[in-house]
Design an enzyme around this catalytic site. Structure first.
Site, mmCIF file in Angstrom:
data_model
loop_
_atom_site.group_PDB
_atom_site.id
_atom_site.type_symbol
_atom_site.label_atom_id
_atom_site.label_comp_id
_atom_site.label_asym_id
_atom_site.label_seq_id
_atom_site.Cartn_x
_atom_site.Cartn_y
_atom_site.Cartn_z
ATOM 1 N N CYS A 119 0.815 -1.212 0.000
ATOM 2 C CA CYS A 119 0.000 0.000 0.000
ATOM 3 C C CYS A 119 0.848 1.261 0.000
ATOM 4 O O CYS A 119 0.677 2.154 -0.813
ATOM 5 C CB CYS A 119 -0.946 -0.003 1.205
ATOM 6 N N CYS A 159 -1.386 1.710 -2.979
ATOM 7 C CA CYS A 159 -2.383 2.754 -2.747
ATOM 8 C C CYS A 159 -1.808 4.169 -2.746
ATOM 9 O O CYS A 159 -2.318 5.061 -3.433
ATOM 10 C CB CYS A 159 -3.085 2.537 -1.400
ATOM 11 N N LYS A 205 0.125 5.276 -6.056
ATOM 12 C CA LYS A 205 -0.879 5.262 -7.118
ATOM 13 C C LYS A 205 -1.819 6.452 -6.981
ATOM 14 O O LYS A 205 -2.143 7.116 -7.972
ATOM 15 C CB LYS A 205 -1.659 3.956 -7.074
ATOM 16 N N TYR A 232 -9.268 -3.600 -11.309
ATOM 17 C CA TYR A 232 -9.122 -2.205 -10.888
ATOM 18 C C TYR A 232 -7.699 -1.691 -11.089
ATOM 19 O O TYR A 232 -7.495 -0.506 -11.420
ATOM 20 C CB TYR A 232 -9.584 -2.025 -9.440
ATOM 21 N N GLU A 244 -7.172 1.474 -13.411
ATOM 22 C CA GLU A 244 -6.630 2.680 -12.771
ATOM 23 C C GLU A 244 -5.383 3.169 -13.497
ATOM 24 O O GLU A 244 -5.249 4.366 -13.793
ATOM 25 C CB GLU A 244 -6.314 2.395 -11.307
ATOM 26 N N HIS A 279 -27.371 21.082 -1.075
ATOM 27 C CA HIS A 279 -27.505 21.600 -2.439
ATOM 28 C C HIS A 279 -26.593 22.813 -2.640
ATOM 29 O O HIS A 279 -26.443 23.630 -1.747
ATOM 30 C CB HIS A 279 -28.962 22.006 -2.680
ATOM 31 N N GLU A 282 -26.360 14.814 -3.513
ATOM 32 C CA GLU A 282 -27.711 15.036 -3.006
ATOM 33 C C GLU A 282 -28.724 14.108 -3.680
ATOM 34 O O GLU A 282 -29.787 13.820 -3.132
ATOM 35 C CB GLU A 282 -28.138 16.489 -3.204
#
Length: 492
Positions: free
Chosen positions: A46, A51, A54, A181, A185, A475, A480
């Site tokens: 990681c 992680c 990356k 992934y 990625e 908002h 939302e």
């Protein structure tokens, strides 16, 4: 607390996030005598090759379209080339800093560290690479995983994900093999950094296992952003162009689809790759019959648990088909004194999960509080462009389980619409007809990872659609929509 019959109460093999957390908590909070062995850099996949670097590359690649978008908002910015060397220098400095943090955390907790490979000699003995042995009442294996290459001729010509962070310069063109992934990625990252990216995936759609509607939008967006994505396609043959037949180029029309020879010869194989010292363009033939030439080929075709040559099976520890260490709900192996956590167990291969497994192990073994690991309803993010955030069941999986309602909306967000960009986002809830529980939430949007973390709390709490609806919207935001969708898009 130390047991005088052993050198240590706990010996951890692996200095990644899970192993380090378990070691320092056992030592720092429970007073155990702990040692840890790591034969590479502290921080594991990681922090060092996953992680963290990356995500920093994701940030870097995200600036590619800032200049054009800024003009629509009244700014006059100057576009310049991406400086890989400058970025890489800062990246390495940050990784060095983080590794230092990990080492300091261990030292501050009183953990003895050994910077070398370790394997199991017996149920309570660890043998280090220098031949010395250490005994421990408990042994925790947290060695993670490693990228794999496919079993095809000349596969050593390609690089794997670990090698990306060591490139001296970026290629002008790259072929990425894989549809998970990691492949997706890096396709987005390198595309954003100006590399001509082609991606092959043998399946019908990338990101297998994720919600069909969500991954479809990601694939569509990748193509619109310039990734040459081919599904139902795999690599059939590959070789250095100079070794291909008599060294002749493919036909001119095929060559035009890839890198030119002159461009490819500017890229030299990186010293960290498996094909160190070799250079030149790579000729590739696909299963669909196409031929192209690329500066570089990246294999992102999966990862295997790092469990080989550790003395595990000889000891009686059971391994699965991929080499994963088989454990029970308390991360205990078939050998009572040996435990395993993280990617080497191939349960849910995410860093926060490995950390939680490490904490549960410590509470079970040193806290006299048997704590099973909770792998249910874990939120995750895929850092493509746009990002995908997901928690709970996909529409397809939920439909097989029970009758559902699907609430889904796809639209151009305000920021993109004002800048006259075609980018679309997706907000989606999968709801149980029976008890109205939100079974899954799927978001495809910029910063979807940030949004799904908060949505994950609600899904983990098993809130109902009506409780979502009772939450007042913020908002104007993209998210939302998660609390304003009143009518189901479809039922099943």
């Amino acid at each position: 607390m130390a047991n005088t019959n052993f050198d240590y109460d706990l010996f951890v093999i692996g200095g990644g996030s899970g192993g380090v957390r378990a070691a320092r908590v056992a030592a720092g909070e429970y007073g155990a005598k702990v040692a840890l062995a790591e034969d590479d850099r502290y921080g594991g996949t990681c922090v060092i090759r996953g992680c963290v670097p990356k995500k920093l590359m994701v940030f870097a690649s995200g600036y590619a379209n800032v200049v054009d978008e800024a003009k629509c908002y009244g700014w006059d910015l100057t576009e310049g080339p991406f400086d890989w060397h400058g970025f890489k220098t800062r990246l390495n400095t940050e990784l060095d800093r983080l590794e230092g943090v990990y080492r300091n955390l261990l030292a501050g907790s009183g953990v003895d560290t050994y910077d070398q490979r370790a394997k199991l000699k017996d149920a309570h003995t660890v043998e280090l690479a220098d031949g010395t042995t250490k005994t421990a009442k408990h042994i925790l294996v947290a060695t993670g995983g490693r990228p794999i290459r496919p079993d095809i001729p000349n596969a050593e010509l390609g690089i794997v994900s670990d090698d990306i962070f060591h490139l001296e310069k970026l290629p002008k063109s790259i072929l990425i093999i894989g549809g998970g992934y990691i492949a997706s990625e890096f396709a987005c990252i390198l595309n954003g950094l100006g590399v001509e990216v082609t991606q092959y995936y043998r399946g019908a759609q990338i990101l297998r296992g994720f919600d069909e509607e969500a991954r479809g939008l990601v694939a569509e967006s990748m193509r619109e952003n310039g990734v040459d994505l081919h599904v139902g396609t795999n690599i059939l043959e590959m070789s250095l162009l100079a070794d291909h037949k008599d060294g002749a180029m493919p036909t001119q029309s095929d060559a035009a689809m890839g890198a030119s020879v002159q461009q490819a010869q500017d890229i030299h194989t990186q010293s960290s790759g498996a094909n160190a010292g070799r250079k030149g363009p790579i000729w590739v033939k696909s299963t669909t019959g196409g031929e192209k030439v690329f500066d570089m080929v990246l294999f992102a075709t999966g990862r295997d648990p790092a469990s080989t040559d550790m003395g595990l099976e000889e000891l009686g520890v059971k391994l699965g088909r991929k080499g994963q260490i088989e454990v029970d709900e308390y991360s205990q192996t078939a050998v009572p004194s040996v435990y395993a956590i993280g990617d080497v167990t191939d349960r849910v291969n995410l860093t926060p999960v490995a950390i939680r497994e490490g904490m549960a192990f410590v509470q079970t073994v040193f806290g006299a509080n048997p704590t099973p690991v909770d792998h249910d309803l874990i939120a995750s993010a895929i850092f493509t462009q746009p990002e995908m955030g997901t928690v709970g069941l996909s529409e397809e999986d939920a439909r097989e389980q029970e009758e559902i309602e699907v609430y889904s909306t796809s639209f151009r967000p305000m920021q993109s619409a004002f800048a006259e960009k075609s980018d679309r986002v997706l907000m989606k809830l999968v709801v149980s007809k029976k008890d109205r529980t939100v079974l899954g939430c799927h978001i495809v949007a910029p910063n979807a990872g940030e949004m799904i973390q908060l949505a994950g709390i609600a899904v983990k709490a098993r809130l109902t659609k009506e409780q979502f609806d009772a939450t007042c919207a913020v908002h104007p935001t993209m998210s939302e929509e998660l609390v304003t969708m009143r009518n189901p898009t479809r039922t099943a």
